[in-house]
Design a protein around this motif. Structure first.
Motif, mmCIF file in Angstrom:
data_model
loop_
_atom_site.group_PDB
_atom_site.id
_atom_site.type_symbol
_atom_site.label_atom_id
_atom_site.label_comp_id
_atom_site.label_asym_id
_atom_site.label_seq_id
_atom_site.Cartn_x
_atom_site.Cartn_y
_atom_site.Cartn_z
ATOM 1 N N PRO A 77 0.844 -9.804 2.461
ATOM 2 C CA PRO A 77 1.805 -10.893 2.566
ATOM 3 C C PRO A 77 1.123 -12.240 2.800
ATOM 4 O O PRO A 77 0.279 -12.349 3.681
ATOM 5 C CB PRO A 77 2.649 -10.497 3.788
ATOM 6 C CG PRO A 77 1.768 -9.619 4.613
ATOM 7 C CD PRO A 77 0.858 -8.929 3.659
ATOM 8 N N ARG A 137 -3.996 4.362 7.051
ATOM 9 C CA ARG A 137 -4.169 2.945 7.410
ATOM 10 C C ARG A 137 -4.308 2.847 8.927
ATOM 11 O O ARG A 137 -3.441 3.294 9.673
ATOM 12 C CB ARG A 137 -2.990 2.082 6.971
ATOM 13 C CG ARG A 137 -3.090 0.683 7.619
ATOM 14 C CD ARG A 137 -2.154 -0.335 7.039
ATOM 15 N NE ARG A 137 -2.608 -0.775 5.734
ATOM 16 C CZ ARG A 137 -2.012 -1.746 5.051
ATOM 17 N NH1 ARG A 137 -0.972 -2.362 5.529
ATOM 18 N NH2 ARG A 137 -2.469 -2.078 3.860
ATOM 19 N N THR A 144 0.835 -1.201 0.000
ATOM 20 C CA THR A 144 0.000 0.000 0.000
ATOM 21 C C THR A 144 0.873 1.255 0.000
ATOM 22 O O THR A 144 0.682 2.162 -0.805
ATOM 23 C CB THR A 144 -0.949 -0.019 1.217
ATOM 24 O OG1 THR A 144 -1.702 -1.230 1.167
ATOM 25 C CG2 THR A 144 -1.890 1.168 1.191
ATOM 26 N N TYR A 151 -1.625 -14.598 14.844
ATOM 27 C CA TYR A 151 -2.347 -13.454 15.420
ATOM 28 C C TYR A 151 -3.677 -13.290 14.680
ATOM 29 O O TYR A 151 -3.902 -13.938 13.653
ATOM 30 C CB TYR A 151 -1.515 -12.163 15.354
ATOM 31 C CG TYR A 151 -1.277 -11.631 13.955
ATOM 32 C CD1 TYR A 151 -2.044 -10.569 13.451
ATOM 33 C CD2 TYR A 151 -0.302 -12.178 13.125
ATOM 34 C CE1 TYR A 151 -1.835 -10.081 12.167
ATOM 35 C CE2 TYR A 151 -0.084 -11.690 11.842
ATOM 36 C CZ TYR A 151 -0.854 -10.651 11.372
ATOM 37 O OH TYR A 151 -0.653 -10.169 10.103
ATOM 38 N N GLN A 208 -6.706 0.774 4.312
ATOM 39 C CA GLN A 208 -7.140 -0.417 5.079
ATOM 40 C C GLN A 208 -7.505 0.011 6.494
ATOM 41 O O GLN A 208 -6.725 0.659 7.190
ATOM 42 C CB GLN A 208 -6.098 -1.554 5.160
ATOM 43 C CG GLN A 208 -6.761 -2.827 5.757
ATOM 44 C CD GLN A 208 -5.863 -4.044 5.845
ATOM 45 O OE1 GLN A 208 -4.640 -3.943 5.818
ATOM 46 N NE2 GLN A 208 -6.459 -5.220 5.951
ATOM 47 N N CYS A 267 -3.835 -11.076 -1.339
ATOM 48 C CA CYS A 267 -3.444 -9.657 -1.273
ATOM 49 C C CYS A 267 -1.997 -9.478 -0.834
ATOM 50 O O CYS A 267 -1.440 -8.391 -0.983
ATOM 51 C CB CYS A 267 -4.379 -8.906 -0.328
ATOM 52 S SG CYS A 267 -4.351 -9.545 1.362
ATOM 53 N N PRO A 285 -7.312 -8.733 10.523
ATOM 54 C CA PRO A 285 -8.620 -8.054 10.454
ATOM 55 C C PRO A 285 -9.575 -8.711 9.452
ATOM 56 O O PRO A 285 -9.169 -9.493 8.598
ATOM 57 C CB PRO A 285 -8.253 -6.638 10.007
ATOM 58 C CG PRO A 285 -6.909 -6.738 9.390
ATOM 59 C CD PRO A 285 -6.209 -7.893 10.016
ATOM 60 N N GLN A 307 -7.340 -2.278 -2.104
ATOM 61 C CA GLN A 307 -6.939 -3.633 -2.501
ATOM 62 C C GLN A 307 -8.043 -4.297 -3.318
ATOM 63 O O GLN A 307 -7.786 -4.907 -4.358
ATOM 64 C CB GLN A 307 -6.628 -4.476 -1.258
ATOM 65 C CG GLN A 307 -6.278 -5.921 -1.567
ATOM 66 C CD GLN A 307 -4.917 -6.093 -2.219
ATOM 67 O OE1 GLN A 307 -3.925 -5.571 -1.728
ATOM 68 N NE2 GLN A 307 -4.851 -6.830 -3.325
HETATM 69 N N1 LIG Z 1 -1.949 -5.871 0.304
HETATM 70 C C1 LIG Z 1 -2.260 -5.426 1.504
HETATM 71 O O1 LIG Z 1 -2.547 -4.255 1.717
HETATM 72 N N2 LIG Z 1 -2.255 -6.341 2.423
HETATM 73 C C2 LIG Z 1 -2.639 -6.017 3.736
HETATM 74 C C3 LIG Z 1 -3.169 -7.204 4.421
HETATM 75 C C4 LIG Z 1 -2.417 -7.334 5.690
HETATM 76 C C5 LIG Z 1 -3.274 -7.393 6.894
HETATM 77 N N3 LIG Z 1 -2.490 -7.757 8.006
HETATM 78 C C6 LIG Z 1 -4.401 -8.396 6.695
HETATM 79 O O2 LIG Z 1 -4.158 -9.573 6.881
HETATM 80 O O3 LIG Z 1 -5.496 -8.006 6.364
#
Ligand SMILES: NC(=O)NCCC[C@H](N)C(=O)O
Length: 335
Positions: free
Chosen positions: A290, A110, A62, A174, A135, A288, A177, A143
């Motif tokens: 990681p 974010r 992002t 963990y 996000q 998306c 979201p 995304q």
């Molecule tokens: N491509 C992105 O913006 N990925 C964000 C996703 C990471 C976030 N920790 C999630 O799992 O939603």
């Protein structure tokens, strides 16, 4: 024709009509083509404009999509953290945005913590410049629009009746979201796709508001939305297999310890070659990023010809450039 999009916030996909989102994707195609042909037609589109990027959490795709995007259009990206902006000091959203609005031309935020979306809405109330949701706890619209754009590219704009699967995976260190899955189930039915949400059980379902919006959108646009508790059955006949983990937040709130235990009680929700073989042989695999390789997806699938994960990541930049051009600049539309 003016698009009427100048100054418009992008906090949630539902705030934009299908026609507005199509305009965004048209502009993204033009900007992508300009990069491919190296024609530099749009180098000054946002000349001397400043974009603030306020990150409560770290980001790879992002941040770089916004920062490279604004640079390519002739503007400047200014990276901020709550500490750098003195939000940690107790500065109110009103004070933050009143000041930033007098200096720059757009701001991305974010904040995936509970209340992240509410914080963005407070900023939007006082803002004179467009606010982009980078996000939050509820949605991840930059995304999902890149994902929709990628699907349109891969299936040559023929989306009607395509089976789009968004499956939960057993990524358990963990509680991630709900926003990514919520954006996908609400956006994809608006463009004709039949959406299947695959979760182990009710505890992993999404917020009732998102589920309801997905159902209503499917009904309105003549597509389908269904929930399935079997990952194999979900993958059967799919055109798109999109799979990522999230926490059972509806069941446990912010009780991370219980949430992680519940995730770990459902091992094996991973996209592997066997599951991809249940999908159509023209199916694509999406994430998306990681991606937790070995848990969410095997290397074999992530690195296969069916995987479009790097195209999705690249398309973040083209669609975000289009978003900024339309809302910060003076782009007209042919639609
Ligand atoms: N491509 C992105 O913006 N990925 C964000 C996703 C990471 C976030 N920790 C999630 O799992 O939603």
């Amino acid at each position: 024709m003016q698009t009427g999009l100048k100054g418009k916030h992008f906090l949630c996909e539902q705030d934009w009509t299908n026609e507005e989102l199509e305009t965004l994707m048209d502009v993204a195609s033009a900007l992508k083509m300009d990069n491919l042909l190296d024609t530099h037609k749009y180098d000054e589109l946002l000349k001397n404009k400043s974009l603030f990027m306020l990150f409560f959490e770290e980001s790879t795709r992002t941040r770089n999509a916004f920062e490279c995007g604004i640079t390519q259009l002739g503007g400047h990206g200014n990276y901020l953290t709550p500490k750098a902006t003195q939000i940690d000091h107790g500065e109110t959203p009103q004070d933050t945005i009143e000041v930033l609005s007098r200096m720059g031309h757009g701001i991305g935020v974010r904040n995936t913590l509970v209340g992240g979306h509410a914080y963005m809405q407070k900023l939007a109330k006082y803002s004179k410049i467009p606010i982009y949701n980078m996000q939050c706890d509820l949605w991840h619209p930059t995304q999902s629009i890149a994902d929709l754009f990628t699907i349109k590219e891969k299936f040559h704009n023929e989306l009607k009746g395509r089976k789009f699967v968004i499956s939960w995976t057993s990524a358990g260190n963990y509680m991630r979201p709900l926003s990514m899955a919520q954006s996908l189930i609400t956006l994809m039915p608006r463009f004709g796709m039949d959406v299947t949400l695959a979760v182990p059980n009710k505890d992993f379902e999404l917020m009732p508001e998102a589920m309801e919006t997905a159902r209503k959108n499917a009904e309105f646009y003549g597509s389908k939305f269904e929930v399935c508790n079997d990952m194999d059955a979900a993958c059967e006949g799919a055109d798109v297999v999109y799979a990522k983990g999230w926490g059972p937040i509806m069941a446990v709130g912010d009780d991370e310890k219980t949430g992680v235990e519940m995730i770990n009680a459902n091992p094996g929700w991973c996209v592997d070659s066997r599951r991809m073989s249940l999908a159509k042989n023209t199916a694509i695999y999406m994430h998306c990023m990681p991606a937790d390789r070995g848990i969410e997806v095997t290397d074999e699938v992530a690195d296969s010809a069916q995987s479009v994960i790097y195209d999705e990541a690249e398309n973040r930049m083209h669609t975000i450039k289009a978003l900024m051009a339309l809302t910060m600049g003076n782009v007209a539309s042919r639609r």
